[in-house]
Design a protein around this motif. Sequence first.
Motif, PDB file in Angstrom:
ATOM      1  N   GLY A 102       0.840  -1.197   0.000  1.00 16.94           N
ATOM      2  CA  GLY A 102       0.000   0.000   0.000  1.00 16.94           C
ATOM      3  C   GLY A 102       0.870   1.241   0.000  1.00 16.94           C
ATOM      4  N   CYS A 103       0.553   2.174  -0.904  1.00 15.47           N
ATOM      5  CA  CYS A 103       1.308   3.425  -0.993  1.00 15.47           C
ATOM      6  C   CYS A 103       0.393   4.569  -0.551  1.00 15.47           C
ATOM      7  CB  CYS A 103       1.783   3.646  -2.428  1.00 15.47           C
ATOM      8  SG  CYS A 103       2.683   5.191  -2.656  1.00 15.47           S
ATOM      9  N   VAL A 104       0.853   5.302   0.448  1.00 16.59           N
ATOM     10  CA  VAL A 104       0.145   6.535   0.819  1.00 16.59           C
ATOM     11  C   VAL A 104       0.802   7.623  -0.024  1.00 16.59           C
ATOM     12  CG1 VAL A 104      -0.475   8.073   2.708  1.00 16.59           C
ATOM     13  CG2 VAL A 104      -0.194   5.633   3.134  1.00 16.59           C
ATOM     14  N   CYS A 105       0.193   7.900  -1.156  1.00 13.58           N
ATOM     15  CA  CYS A 105       0.869   8.678  -2.198  1.00 13.58           C
ATOM     16  C   CYS A 105       1.227  10.091  -1.742  1.00 13.58           C
ATOM     17  CB  CYS A 105      -0.022   8.718  -3.441  1.00 13.58           C
ATOM     18  SG  CYS A 105      -0.366   7.060  -4.095  1.00 13.58           S
ATOM     19  N   GLU A 106       0.359  10.707  -0.991  1.00 12.98           N
ATOM     20  CA  GLU A 106       0.655  12.040  -0.474  1.00 12.98           C
ATOM     21  C   GLU A 106       0.524  12.011   1.033  1.00 12.98           C
ATOM     22  OE1 GLU A 106      -1.924  14.817  -2.469  1.00 12.98           O
ATOM     23  OE2 GLU A 106      -1.521  13.844  -4.400  1.00 12.98           O
ATOM     24  N   ARG A 124       5.988   1.104 -10.607  1.00  9.16           N
ATOM     25  CA  ARG A 124       5.797   2.518 -10.276  1.00  9.16           C
ATOM     26  C   ARG A 124       4.354   2.739  -9.861  1.00  9.16           C
ATOM     27  NH1 ARG A 124       4.108   6.762 -13.574  1.00  9.16           N
ATOM     28  NH2 ARG A 124       4.806   8.806 -12.856  1.00  9.16           N
ATOM     29  N   CYS A 125       4.178   3.401  -8.730  1.00  6.27           N
ATOM     30  CA  CYS A 125       2.836   3.759  -8.288  1.00  6.27           C
ATOM     31  C   CYS A 125       2.325   4.904  -9.163  1.00  6.27           C
ATOM     32  CB  CYS A 125       2.872   4.161  -6.811  1.00  6.27           C
ATOM     33  SG  CYS A 125       1.272   4.621  -6.140  1.00  6.27           S
ATOM     34  N   GLU A 126       1.024   5.116  -9.121  1.00  8.18           N
ATOM     35  CA  GLU A 126       0.433   6.211  -9.907  1.00  8.18           C
ATOM     36  C   GLU A 126       1.029   7.557  -9.518  1.00  8.18           C
ATOM     37  OE1 GLU A 126      -3.685   5.798  -9.035  1.00  8.18           O
ATOM     38  OE2 GLU A 126      -3.859   3.899 -10.108  1.00  8.18           O
ATOM     39  N   CYS A 127       1.463   7.678  -8.268  1.00 12.82           N
ATOM     40  CA  CYS A 127       2.009   8.949  -7.782  1.00 12.82           C
ATOM     41  C   CYS A 127       3.456   9.152  -8.207  1.00 12.82           C
ATOM     42  CB  CYS A 127       1.905   9.000  -6.261  1.00 12.82           C
ATOM     43  SG  CYS A 127       2.960   7.784  -5.445  1.00 12.82           S
ATOM     44  N   GLY A 128       4.113   8.101  -8.695  1.00  8.64           N
ATOM     45  CA  GLY A 128       5.480   8.257  -9.176  1.00  8.64           C
ATOM     46  C   GLY A 128       6.529   7.545  -8.342  1.00  8.64           C
ATOM     47  N   TYR A 129       6.163   7.003  -7.178  1.00  7.97           N
ATOM     48  CA  TYR A 129       7.148   6.292  -6.365  1.00  7.97           C
ATOM     49  C   TYR A 129       7.420   4.923  -6.973  1.00  7.97           C
ATOM     50  CZ  TYR A 129       6.553   9.761  -2.641  1.00  7.97           C
ATOM     51  OH  TYR A 129       6.530  10.918  -1.930  1.00  7.97           O
ATOM     52  N   TRP A 130       8.687   4.491  -6.850  1.00 13.29           N
ATOM     53  CA  TRP A 130       9.113   3.217  -7.425  1.00 13.29           C
ATOM     54  C   TRP A 130       9.332   2.177  -6.331  1.00 13.29           C
ATOM     55  CZ3 TRP A 130       9.423   1.584 -12.388  1.00 13.29           C
ATOM     56  CH2 TRP A 130       9.264   2.561 -13.386  1.00 13.29           C
TER      57      TRP A 130
HETATM   58 ZN   LIG Z   1       1.660   6.114  -4.520  1.00 12.03          ZN
END
Ligand SMILES: [Zn+2]
Length: 144
Positions: A102-106, A124-130
């Motif tokens: 799970g990525c907490v994008c912001e 790559r997540c939608e937010c840009g983190y790899w």
């Molecule tokens: Zn993200």
Amino acid sequence: MAFRLCQLSARLIRHPILLSNVRASSAAHGPPVNQHEGKTGVPTASMPDGLGHAVGLERQELLMKLSGNEDPFEMKVTKIPADNKRTNPITVYCMEPSRMVGCVCEEDALYINWMMIHRGEKRRCECGYWFNGVAYDEGGSSHH
Ligand SMILES: [Zn+2]
């Protein structure tokens, strides 16, 4: 003879415990056996603790925590460094061929963006983190 049998059976009825002693020590069944051998507790022994009762992954987790690894299954939240990019991704250790991440994008996001990370693949997540899926035992340790 009949009188002797009556005497013997009367004695056996009076002392029924004698019958089992006779059976246990008869030569046809070998030497006498203590039927309770190993079943009675040792005075110094007590109930096993949680580790003694645990099996499988639970036991492995407890053993790893005892050895000093407080996060054996990599469940803690990882803060994404500012220099995160394709060539410097977050390492995701996978016990299985893939793992849910799970990525907490912001910082103030109200939702978690869940995705599957596969071993040996960068994603790559939608937010840009790899993220980079790595087998759990690669590198010898899960600490990073
Ligand atoms: Zn993200």
